[in-house]
Design an enzyme around this catalytic site. Structure first.
Site, mmCIF file in Angstrom:
data_model
loop_
_atom_site.group_PDB
_atom_site.id
_atom_site.type_symbol
_atom_site.label_atom_id
_atom_site.label_comp_id
_atom_site.label_asym_id
_atom_site.label_seq_id
_atom_site.Cartn_x
_atom_site.Cartn_y
_atom_site.Cartn_z
ATOM 1 C CG ASP A 177 51.378 51.535 41.940
ATOM 2 O OD1 ASP A 177 50.542 51.928 42.788
ATOM 3 O OD2 ASP A 177 51.150 50.601 41.166
ATOM 4 C CG HIS A 178 48.386 56.542 44.281
ATOM 5 N ND1 HIS A 178 47.918 56.116 43.068
ATOM 6 C CD2 HIS A 178 47.322 56.549 45.109
ATOM 7 C CE1 HIS A 178 46.616 55.876 43.178
ATOM 8 N NE2 HIS A 178 46.224 56.130 44.398
ATOM 9 C CG HIS A 240 46.973 50.939 41.617
ATOM 10 N ND1 HIS A 240 48.114 51.701 41.644
ATOM 11 C CD2 HIS A 240 46.022 51.757 41.087
ATOM 12 C CE1 HIS A 240 47.847 52.917 41.168
ATOM 13 N NE2 HIS A 240 46.596 52.969 40.818
HETATM 14 C C1 BG6 Z 1 44.351 55.751 39.950
HETATM 15 C C2 BG6 Z 1 43.367 55.431 38.862
HETATM 16 O O1 BG6 Z 1 45.604 55.207 39.654
HETATM 17 O O2 BG6 Z 1 43.897 55.196 41.175
HETATM 18 C C3 BG6 Z 1 41.969 55.927 39.221
HETATM 19 O O3 BG6 Z 1 43.783 56.050 37.656
HETATM 20 C C4 BG6 Z 1 41.558 55.416 40.572
HETATM 21 O O4 BG6 Z 1 41.017 55.549 38.230
HETATM 22 C C5 BG6 Z 1 42.637 55.694 41.603
HETATM 23 O O5 BG6 Z 1 40.349 56.051 40.940
HETATM 24 C C6 BG6 Z 1 42.315 55.054 42.927
HETATM 25 O O6 BG6 Z 1 43.196 55.521 43.897
HETATM 26 P P1 BG6 Z 1 42.779 55.622 45.422
HETATM 27 O O7 BG6 Z 1 44.015 56.081 46.115
HETATM 28 O O8 BG6 Z 1 41.645 56.585 45.508
HETATM 29 O O9 BG6 Z 1 42.350 54.243 45.807
#
Ligand code: BG6
Length: 505
Positions: A177-178, A240
């Site tokens: 989960d980045h 997230h």
């Molecule tokens: C991803 C989603 O997990 O997270 C995307 O699939 C979203 O739809 C993205 O745009 C958002 O990540 P960040 O790091 O740009 O906030």
């Protein structure tokens, strides 16, 4: 620093994620010396690329980091390409031969890190073949990093998990989960557990409500096909948002270690109320963007985006209220919202504290301010693009009258610090190389998150009422504002207000 000895095998090597995130992150690890001479990368995908073509692409993806020609060439020389059909057993034999060769050439000590960055429908097949074709017979460690989405509901996630745990042990599985790799998400624990003024007040006696917003100003871009099947609830809330919520709500761990933190996060998620369908209707709202504008900028409706089905009822916005049924949080609403094509990009957490028990500074009788006219104290954690935190307090306005004034104590990371902050993927890759699963999601977290989200999805799927809409560029449908208003609250972050005041929205 000791360099990591490892063979990466990336499934989905020609894809967007590999190019945008993985190669630049590997390069940063190379620059910092975590990867040096003893590493190699096998990229696999269906396309028939050569090593030369692959290396040229890898070099393109890191060009924005301004490597010298020599540096880029040295780095990319560690990359090898193997065209691969994930369902074909023979292809794994070829992969194994190459892996063995590279292990000897770079002295990798049998350490294998697999990265699954392709359609989740293949995850099960891939890991099964890795085992059956003897790719996991080496002496070193064997780890697998799995991209989201991890299933599309509880049942499919459970099946996938079964397939993966047939091959890898839980401590060899790194579910990405980045958001957990983001600097300010990691800072939540620092703010909570290193500051007694907060942790001692981190409960329902002092906190009125908590708000988590992940707003995106982009639309679905070129991901309409994927997104239309997923929607905001599965794309953002299941992972997230619930991860952020668990970090905010968990009990202090007895030690700052993988095992203890995970234990507390799991408990926090297990305390989130799984709603009944009627509770879902009361507590969650969704919406889809229509055409809209923000100042001069004009936006298409979601329905007109490429890859989106005609008449799609996919939600591009969700707002909701989670209830946590435990001693610490009972009665404190956790409001969450996320959506595409909102006014501004920004991820923020607002912790709204309760008012003082008696307001000594009430305005004189006869003015409109009968209630405490004090603003609440709010701790805001800015996750992105701004990084930092602020605390709003009340003070006395300078002058003869005793007027109250909200004052903000604010700390923001400088742009230089932000520039040098390791990318989320870089941190997570390093964690996986170190065998540290703290910032990855345990199966129990994934399972509970699906249980929480599944009933929301099912309730919406059975709802025949028309899907609410919002104009692109706004902060979502009116229902998202009403949701808080009926509880006597409001969203603290309202970037749309500025535009509305100037008639730009
Ligand atoms: C991803 C989603 O997990 O997270 C995307 O699939 C979203 O739809 C993205 O745009 C958002 O990540 P960040 O790091 O740009 O906030």
């Amino acid at each position: 620093m000791t360099e990591k000895k490892v063979l990466f095998t990336i499934f989905g090597a020609t894809g967007d994620l590999a190019q945008r995130k993985l190669y630049p992150s590997l390069f940063r690890l190379y620059r910092t010396g975590h990867l040096a001479t003893s590493f190699a990368v096998i990229g696999t995908a269906r396309r028939p690329w050569t090593d030369e073509k692959y290396r040229a692409i890898v070099e393109e993806t890191i060009a924005y980091l301004n490597p010298s020609e020599q540096e880029a060439a040295d780095f990319s020389s560690h990359f090898y390409y193997q065209a691969h059909d994930v369902t074909d057993t023979e292809h794994y034999d070829a992969l194994k031969d190459l892996a063995t060769k590279l292990d000897t050439k770079y002295q990798l000590e049998g350490n294998l890190l697999f990265y699954l960055a392709m359609s989740p429908s293949f995850f099960g097949t891939i890991v099964e073949h890795l085992k059956s074709q003897g790719m996991l017979d080496s002496n070193g460690y064997h780890r697998v990093i799995i991209e989201k989405p991890f299933g599309s509901d509880y049942q499919s996630a459970k099946k996938l998990n079964q397939e993966i745990t047939n091959v890898f042990a839980e401590n060899e599985i790194y579910r990405i989960d980045h958001y957990l790799g983001k600097e300010m998400i990691q800072n939540i624990s620092a703010i909570r557990f290193a500051n007694n003024i907060f942790e001692s007040m981190w409960n329902n006696r002092y906190i009125d409500n908590i708000q988590i917003t992940i707003a995106e100003n982009l639309g679905v871009e070129d991901r309409g096909g994927y997104y239309d099947k997923s929607g905001a609830l599965k794309d953002m809330v299941q992972n997230h948002i619930l991860q952020i919520l668990s970090l905010l709500a968990m009990e202090p761990p007895v030690a700052f270690s993988e095992k203890e933190i995970r234990t507390e996060k799991i408990k926090a998620l297990e305390s989130v109320r799984v709603y009944s369908p009627s509770e879902v209707k009361d507590n969650f709202v969704r919406g889809q963007y229509n055409a809209g504008h923000l100042a001069e900028e004009k936006y298409l409706a979601y329905q007109d985006e490429p890859g989106v089905a005609d008449g799609s009822t996919t939600e591009t916005f969700v707002a909701g209220k989670f209830a946590i049924d435990n001693f610490r949080w009972s009665g404190v609403p956790f409001y969450v919202r996320t959506g595409k094509r909102l006014t501004e990009r920004g991820t923020r957490i607002n912790i709204v504290f309760k008012q003082v028990p008696v307001n000594l500074f009430k305005a004189e009788v006869g003015t409109t301010c009968e209630q405490p006219c004090l603003d609440p104290n709010i701790l805001t954690i800015y996750i992105q693009p701004t990084e930092g935190f602020s605390l709003s307090l009340n003070g006395k306005e300078v002058g003869p009258a005793f007027n109250m004034l909200p004052i903000q104590l604010a700390y923001r990371n400088s742009s230089e610090v932000i520039e040098n902050t390791p990318e989320a993927y870089e941190k997570l890759l390093l964690d996986a190389l170190n065998g540290d699963g703290t910032n990855f999601t345990h199966w129990k977290e994934v399972a509970q998150s699906w249980r929480i989200v599944d009933v929301i999805r099912q309730t919406w799927d059975e709802d025949t009422a028309e899907l609410p809409s919002y104009a692109a560029g706004t902060m979502g449908p009116q229902a998202a504002f009403d949701l808080l208003e009926k509880d006597g609250f409001q969203w603290i972050w309202q970037p749309d207000a500025w535009y509305r005041e100037r008639n730009l929205l």
